[in-house]
Design an enzyme around this catalytic site. Structure first.
Site, PDB file in Angstrom:
ATOM      1  N   CYS A 382     106.439  -0.675  25.338  1.00  0.00           N
ATOM      2  CA  CYS A 382     106.498  -2.278  25.240  1.00  0.00           C
ATOM      3  C   CYS A 382     105.805  -2.730  26.486  1.00  0.00           C
ATOM      4  O   CYS A 382     104.490  -3.061  26.537  1.00  0.00           O
ATOM      5  CB  CYS A 382     108.126  -2.395  25.569  1.00  0.00           C
ATOM      6  SG  CYS A 382     108.378  -4.185  24.642  1.00  0.00           S
ATOM      7  N   HIS A 508     110.332   0.498  20.796  1.00  0.00           N
ATOM      8  CA  HIS A 508     111.206   1.391  21.628  1.00  0.00           C
ATOM      9  C   HIS A 508     111.446   2.489  21.094  1.00  0.00           C
ATOM     10  O   HIS A 508     112.822   2.789  20.344  1.00  0.00           O
ATOM     11  CB  HIS A 508     112.212   0.933  22.367  1.00  0.00           C
ATOM     12  CG  HIS A 508     111.958  -0.572  23.134  1.00  0.00           C
ATOM     13  ND1 HIS A 508     111.933  -0.203  24.424  1.00  0.00           N
ATOM     14  CD2 HIS A 508     111.722  -1.933  22.933  1.00  0.00           C
ATOM     15  CE1 HIS A 508     111.673  -1.398  25.159  1.00  0.00           C
ATOM     16  NE2 HIS A 508     111.528  -2.546  24.153  1.00  0.00           N
ATOM     17  N   GLU A 510     112.095   5.347  22.098  1.00  0.00           N
ATOM     18  CA  GLU A 510     113.364   5.995  22.792  1.00  0.00           C
ATOM     19  C   GLU A 510     114.746   5.834  22.131  1.00  0.00           C
ATOM     20  O   GLU A 510     115.757   6.361  22.532  1.00  0.00           O
ATOM     21  CB  GLU A 510     113.523   5.714  24.189  1.00  0.00           C
ATOM     22  CG  GLU A 510     114.050   4.365  24.709  1.00  0.00           C
ATOM     23  CD  GLU A 510     112.756   3.156  24.804  1.00  0.00           C
ATOM     24  OE1 GLU A 510     111.911   3.413  24.188  1.00  0.00           O
ATOM     25  OE2 GLU A 510     112.784   2.089  25.363  1.00  0.00           O
TER      26      GLU A 510
HETATM   27  N1  GLN Z   1     108.326  -8.683  28.691  1.00  0.00           N
HETATM   28  C1  GLN Z   1     107.634  -8.229  27.501  1.00  0.00           C
HETATM   29  C2  GLN Z   1     107.812  -8.943  26.167  1.00  0.00           C
HETATM   30  O1  GLN Z   1     108.833  -9.916  26.236  1.00  0.00           O
HETATM   31  C3  GLN Z   1     107.981  -6.683  27.277  1.00  0.00           C
HETATM   32  C4  GLN Z   1     109.330  -6.559  26.972  1.00  0.00           C
HETATM   33  C5  GLN Z   1     109.783  -5.161  26.946  1.00  0.00           C
HETATM   34  O2  GLN Z   1     109.227  -4.270  27.734  1.00  0.00           O
HETATM   35  N2  GLN Z   1     110.830  -4.836  26.292  1.00  0.00           N
HETATM   36  O3  GLN Z   1     107.007  -8.684  25.505  1.00  0.00           O
END
Ligand code: GLN
Length: 550
Positions: A382, A508, A510
């Protein structure tokens, strides 16, 4: 057969591991062939944990249907191999929100709206909703907080009522408590348990089974004392000693007969629990052949719960490779160009973590660069993936001003930008791109190799995204967009070639790694890291040495 409900409360203190006990019992029942789900009731006023700080709450666990939930749901999925949804996590905030909305719509026909019966009815309807879906033989209900807390009372009352609503024989009350060791007296003490059970019983929910967390084994006389003073039979006193790994808890609970007692009391039947695969998995964790050191670069590293699912997914991926993963927690705020080499020396893989806001970004960019230039296996998740894109744009594509508008909203080269449908949103709760979306993989990519299929889906939680208007610059400079969301043409995965393993993902992964199905990207990342480690540059160690140090 009607659905059975198991209510799990906690006493004496928080942090006894109620989530793990629920997940372990769930695993034992699933291993007997029963259909089980677990619901978490959280007594706080936030509608969900999505807006809470990671220091406050730990990781926010996201489900397929895009609910932002308590991290215990992660344990439920990992242990039971099930998918959960919004229905599996209810907070006091949500209950009141729904009741107040109904009141505004006139649903209570002019009645005075009260904690009893309106709040308790709303709680019961959330619990019954899972049971009445017809999908489960057993619903385990974990009640957050500690018995005696003011805010837990409506939940305990709701569970007390449910025992009559659905029939006592269809419900079971399990109480998790602490039996502390007093060094000065040289003894384990049962008094806190007696008091906690008394408090619970005063609320009308006396326990059928008592699970005692303890640092030392409970001898027979102690068990007898607890049974006698807490009104349960001797086999209903179950000891839960500290385990080497949380994954050992189902095996320990089976040895203590927890599932057998539950089965008997609820007349559930079912075959003996088959834990063969589980036992093999625990063996691999406890006696691995190899060891690798992985750097986890993030800004909440003092608070490991903020990265709960990543840690567990690394353990799963490690077990698949017969490898213990030693995590080096690296605070991104303190990484600089000057010290990055020292901080990441002797590391076989670098994982740059998810996150929000600009704190620690420069350090993350340095870590990404170090991994790319030194050909160390790299996994960006992310925000970690977004950092990899910025780093590539700046240092390879020659766009020195490349940035994300999350950190610099007047960036001259906003290679990471707010998604168009996020631009006009005012509310922060539940408004990100959340939950499950499809992703199409490029044949032959690292991702494709790992997943072994071309169309996958993964869970998301973000507002920013690779800027489609600029992305061709990076493609021409050699960055590979190996995963794309087919509906919206959004970049989901990036890779670089000529590197042992370099993958960044917008989603994600994970969140979907379980004991039964370790996530293929984590397995591939650990495999690449192990290869690097065994290639001789650092700490790859074979059986003997690993056993000594693990
Ligand atoms: N802050 C980033 C976004 O909103 C990444 C979010 C995250 O790592 N879950 O896109």
């Amino acid at each position: 057969m009607s659905t059975k409900y198991i209510f799990v409360t906690g006493g004496v203190t928080s942090s006894l591991g109620k989530g793990i006990i629920c997940a372990s019992l769930g695993r034992l029942l699933v291993a007997r062939g029963l259909k089980v789900t677990i619901q978490k009731l959280d007594p706080y006023i936030n509608v969900d944990p999505g807006t809470m700080n990671p220091y406050e709450h730990g990781e926010v666990y996201v489900t397929d249907d895009g609910a932002e939930t308590d991290l215990d749901l992660g344990h439920y999925e990992r242990f039971l191999d099930i998918t959960t949804s919004q229905a599996n996590n209810v907070t006091t905030g949500r209950v009141y929100y729904d009741v107040i909305n109904k009141e505004r719509q006139g649903a209570y026909l002019g009645k005075t709206v009260q904690v009893i019966p309106h709040i308790t009815d709303e709680i019961k309807s959330h619990v019954m909703q899972l049971g009445e879906s017809g999908n489960y033989d057993v619903v385990i209900v974990e009640i957050g907080g500690t018995v005696g807390d003011i805010e837990s009372l409506p939940y305990i009352e709701a569970m007390r009522q449910m025992r009559y609503d659905v029939g006592r024989h269809n419900t079971l009350s399990i109480h998790l408590t602490l039996v502390p060791y007093l060094a000065a007296a040289g003894e384990l003490k049962t008094k806190p348990t007696q008091h906690s059970v008394k408090t619970l019983s005063e609320s009308g929910l006396s326990p059928d089974i008592i699970v005692c967390r303890s640092e030392y084994p409970l001898d027979m006389s102690l068990r007898q004392k607890i049974a006698q003073f807490c009104n349960v039979e001797l086999p209903d006193v179950v000891a839960s000693l500290d385990a080497e790994t949380i994954y050992e808890v189902p095996l320990l609970m089976q040895r203590e007969g927890l599932d057998t007692r539950v089965i008997e009391k609820l007349s559930l039947g079912g075959k003996e629990a088959d834990l063969e695969h589980w036992t093999e998995f625990v063996e691999k964790i406890k006696s691995p052949k190899y060891k690798v050191r992985i750097a986890l670069v993030g800004k909440y590293v003092e608070h490991h719960d903020a990265y709960k699912s990543i840690v567990e997914a690394l353990i799963h991926g490690g077990a698949e490779n017969d490898t213990k993963v030693v995590i080096e927690w690296i605070q991104s705020d303190f990484i600089t160009k000057e010290n990055v080499k020292r901080k990441l020396e002797n590391i076989s893989g670098i994982l740059v973590a998810p996150g929000f806001g600009d704190r620690g970004i420069d350090g993350k960019l340095e870590a990404v660069r170090y991994a790319r230039e030194n050909k160390i296996p790299f996994f960006g998740i992310c925000l970690g993936m977004q950092c990899a894109v910025i780093e590539y744009a700046r240092n390879i594509a020659g766009k020195s001003k490349a940035d994300s508008t999350e950190f610099n909203d007047s960036s001259e080269y906003p290679i990471i930008d707010l998604m168009p449908d996020q631009k006009d949103l005012q509310e922060t709760g539940g408004t990100m791109r959340l939950g499950k979306y499809d992703c199409k993989l490029r044949p032959g990519s690292y991702a494709h190799l790992a997943y072994g299929s071309e169309l996958i889906d993964e869970r998301h939680r973000h507002r920013y995204e690779v800027n489609n208007e600029l992305r061709h610059d990076l493609e021409s400079a050699g960055l590979v967009f190996s995963g794309i969301n087919p509906e919206k043409d959004l970049v989901e995965i990036i890779e670089i070639e000529d590197h042992p393993w370099y993958v960044g993902v917008q989603f994600h992964p994970e969140l979907k790694s379980t004991v039964g199905k370790p996530h293929p990207l984590f397995t591939a990342f650990i495999e690449a890291s192990l290869e690097k480690s065994l290639a001789g540059s650092d700490v790859g160690v074979k059986a003997e040495e690993a056993k000594e140090t693990v």
